[in-house]
Motif scaffolding. Structure first.
Motif, mmCIF file in Angstrom:
data_model
loop_
_atom_site.group_PDB
_atom_site.id
_atom_site.type_symbol
_atom_site.label_atom_id
_atom_site.label_comp_id
_atom_site.label_asym_id
_atom_site.label_seq_id
_atom_site.Cartn_x
_atom_site.Cartn_y
_atom_site.Cartn_z
ATOM 1 N N ASN A 6 0.836 -1.190 0.000
ATOM 2 C CA ASN A 6 0.000 0.000 0.000
ATOM 3 C C ASN A 6 0.873 1.242 0.000
ATOM 4 O O ASN A 6 1.825 1.338 0.765
ATOM 5 C CB ASN A 6 -0.908 0.020 1.254
ATOM 6 C CG ASN A 6 -1.897 -1.127 1.259
ATOM 7 O OD1 ASN A 6 -2.505 -1.429 0.236
ATOM 8 N ND2 ASN A 6 -2.040 -1.788 2.407
ATOM 9 N N SER A 7 0.565 2.192 -0.857
ATOM 10 C CA SER A 7 1.267 3.469 -0.834
ATOM 11 C C SER A 7 0.654 4.354 0.239
ATOM 12 O O SER A 7 -0.534 4.263 0.544
ATOM 13 C CB SER A 7 1.168 4.153 -2.205
ATOM 14 O OG SER A 7 -0.184 4.388 -2.539
ATOM 15 N N PHE A 8 1.489 5.234 0.804
ATOM 16 C CA PHE A 8 1.034 6.101 1.885
ATOM 17 C C PHE A 8 0.191 7.235 1.319
ATOM 18 O O PHE A 8 0.599 7.910 0.381
ATOM 19 C CB PHE A 8 2.238 6.664 2.633
ATOM 20 C CG PHE A 8 1.851 7.549 3.788
ATOM 21 C CD1 PHE A 8 1.430 7.001 4.981
ATOM 22 C CD2 PHE A 8 1.897 8.928 3.667
ATOM 23 C CE1 PHE A 8 1.076 7.809 6.046
ATOM 24 C CE2 PHE A 8 1.547 9.743 4.721
ATOM 25 C CZ PHE A 8 1.137 9.179 5.919
ATOM 26 N N ASP A 9 -0.992 7.439 1.870
ATOM 27 C CA ASP A 9 -1.908 8.496 1.421
ATOM 28 C C ASP A 9 -1.990 9.552 2.513
ATOM 29 O O ASP A 9 -2.636 9.347 3.541
ATOM 30 C CB ASP A 9 -3.287 7.905 1.121
ATOM 31 C CG ASP A 9 -4.208 8.904 0.422
ATOM 32 O OD1 ASP A 9 -4.073 10.108 0.695
ATOM 33 O OD2 ASP A 9 -5.038 8.478 -0.385
ATOM 34 N N TRP A 10 -1.322 10.696 2.279
ATOM 35 C CA TRP A 10 -1.290 11.746 3.289
ATOM 36 C C TRP A 10 -2.660 12.368 3.504
ATOM 37 O O TRP A 10 -2.987 12.821 4.597
ATOM 38 C CB TRP A 10 -0.265 12.802 2.899
ATOM 39 C CG TRP A 10 -0.152 13.901 3.896
ATOM 40 C CD1 TRP A 10 -0.453 15.210 3.725
ATOM 41 C CD2 TRP A 10 0.270 13.781 5.265
ATOM 42 N NE1 TRP A 10 -0.247 15.911 4.881
ATOM 43 C CE2 TRP A 10 0.204 15.052 5.845
ATOM 44 C CE3 TRP A 10 0.709 12.702 6.037
ATOM 45 C CZ2 TRP A 10 0.545 15.290 7.162
ATOM 46 C CZ3 TRP A 10 1.056 12.939 7.364
ATOM 47 C CH2 TRP A 10 0.973 14.223 7.907
ATOM 48 N N THR A 11 -3.502 12.393 2.446
ATOM 49 C CA THR A 11 -4.847 12.955 2.574
ATOM 50 C C THR A 11 -5.643 12.189 3.627
ATOM 51 O O THR A 11 -6.336 12.787 4.467
ATOM 52 C CB THR A 11 -5.583 12.906 1.224
ATOM 53 O OG1 THR A 11 -4.846 13.661 0.262
ATOM 54 C CG2 THR A 11 -6.988 13.486 1.347
ATOM 55 N N GLN A 12 -5.542 10.870 3.588
ATOM 56 C CA GLN A 12 -6.239 10.056 4.581
ATOM 57 C C GLN A 12 -5.701 10.322 5.992
ATOM 58 O O GLN A 12 -6.465 10.404 6.954
ATOM 59 C CB GLN A 12 -6.094 8.579 4.237
ATOM 60 C CG GLN A 12 -6.754 8.173 2.922
ATOM 61 C CD GLN A 12 -6.427 6.750 2.534
ATOM 62 O OE1 GLN A 12 -5.705 6.046 3.251
ATOM 63 N NE2 GLN A 12 -6.955 6.313 1.400
ATOM 64 N N SER A 13 -4.392 10.485 6.096
ATOM 65 C CA SER A 13 -3.787 10.718 7.409
ATOM 66 C C SER A 13 -4.164 12.088 7.961
ATOM 67 O O SER A 13 -4.347 12.242 9.173
ATOM 68 C CB SER A 13 -2.269 10.589 7.312
ATOM 69 O OG SER A 13 -1.915 9.280 6.939
ATOM 70 N N ARG A 14 -4.279 13.089 7.086
ATOM 71 C CA ARG A 14 -4.723 14.414 7.536
ATOM 72 C C ARG A 14 -6.142 14.339 8.090
ATOM 73 O O ARG A 14 -6.466 14.970 9.105
ATOM 74 C CB ARG A 14 -4.672 15.427 6.392
ATOM 75 C CG ARG A 14 -3.271 15.882 6.026
ATOM 76 C CD ARG A 14 -3.294 16.922 4.934
ATOM 77 N NE ARG A 14 -3.888 18.174 5.401
ATOM 78 C CZ ARG A 14 -5.003 18.709 4.908
ATOM 79 N NH1 ARG A 14 -5.670 18.111 3.949
ATOM 80 N NH2 ARG A 14 -5.445 19.855 5.375
ATOM 81 N N ALA A 15 -6.992 13.571 7.438
ATOM 82 C CA ALA A 15 -8.352 13.396 7.935
ATOM 83 C C ALA A 15 -8.336 12.703 9.300
ATOM 84 O O ALA A 15 -9.094 13.063 10.217
ATOM 85 C CB ALA A 15 -9.171 12.588 6.937
#
Length: 299
Positions: A6-15
């Motif tokens: 899985n690639s890291f998704d910063w948008t999800q982490s910001r949420a």
């Protein structure tokens, strides 16, 4: 070399971080300027990618699971580091200027904040920092300060709060005091000693009762509204008090009392107003303080 699936998704982490700070999906949506269903989908996608449940949902409120607690420290560190790297790489941090007012207790301001200020000065030498050393809760809504270090989470919805560490505290006294009055081996024995108050005495008695230490007003012969003055009285051998382990470690004149007892824990929050999203200087100082305090917790 094996690649992660899985690639890291910063948008999800910001949420995820916004939901932690706001305590609800609706609050996270306000922080991010997004629709609530969008934030919910991003958090659900992060949970699916990681294969863990990050929040327990109770009505409109969110509570971190154990997996969520484990993740939040790492994601916060990544957020703060990313912001600092972005500013440094562009050279913008050197150009950030203006006044940032930080409020914290007098003990915190005197013992811990100076080391964080060295990091701020190295990254943004044009900034002006005003330390409001006060044991009263300053009102950020009325702009009495830009950033506050607090040990309780604020309830005002217009404020942004980030829990940066779980701090620890112990009882301290000087070896000379313990030689004169005896070294207690239990909380019951400690309750016979002289204590130094650095808040309202009745409040301190109530806090101590919460950890199993039964004190009376007669235990408190000396005290001060100033934490620095009260700590100096301890350093001069007038009695015992409870203090952050960070400060105790920086004070060679004192030793822990009941060192085998588990330390008392309390949260440390960084709090600011919504200008965090639009002010580079407040964002920079906030992130440096967050990174500093999180690192102190890990040491």
């Amino acid at each position: 070399m094996d690649q992660p699936t899985n690639s890291f998704d910063w948008t999800q982490s910001r949420a995820f971080l916004a939901a932690v700070d706001a305590g609800s999906l609706s609050g996270a949506a306000r922080l991010l300027g997004l629709a609530q269903p969008t934030v919910g989908r991003q958090i659900s996608a992060l949970e699916q990618d990681l294969g863990v449940l990050l929040f327990e949902r109770s009505g409109r409120s969110l509570a971190l699971t154990r997996a969520g607690l484990d993740l939040v420290e790492h994601v916060r560190a990544m957020e703060a580091a990313a912001n600092r790297v972005a500013l440094s790489a562009s050279g913008q941090s050197q150009a950030v200027e203006g006044l940032v007012r930080i409020t914290a207790s007098d003990i915190f301001s005197a013992y811990l904040l100076p080391r964080a200020l060295k990091q701020i000065e190295a990254l943004a030498p044009q900034l002006e920092i005003d330390l409001v050393a006060s044991n009263e809760v300053r009102d950020l809504i009325r702009r009495e300060a830009d950033i506050a270090v607090r040990h309780v989470r604020p309830e005002q919805p217009d404020l942004i709060a980030k829990k940066v560490r779980t701090s620890t505290a112990r009882f301290y006294a000087t070896p000379e005091y313990l030689k004169r009055h005896g070294t207690p081996a239990t909380l019951e024995a400690l309750a016979q000693h002289r204590f130094i108050s650095f808040t309202d005495t009745d409040q301190m008695i109530a806090h101590m009762k919460g950890i199993g230490l039964e004190l009376k007003r007669r235990n408190f012969r000396y005290g001060s509204a100033s934490g620095i003055v009260a700590w100096e009285l301890v350093r001069q051998g007038f009695g015992v008090t409870i203090m952050s382990e960070d400060v105790g470690a920086m004070t060679p004149e004192v030793v822990p009392v009941l060192p085998e007892m588990d330390p008392v824990t309390f949260p440390t929050w960084l709090v600011t107003h919504r200008e965090l999203h639009t002010s580079r200087r407040i964002r920079l100082v906030f992130d440096i303080l967050a990174g500093f305090l999180e690192k102190q917790h890990r040491v």
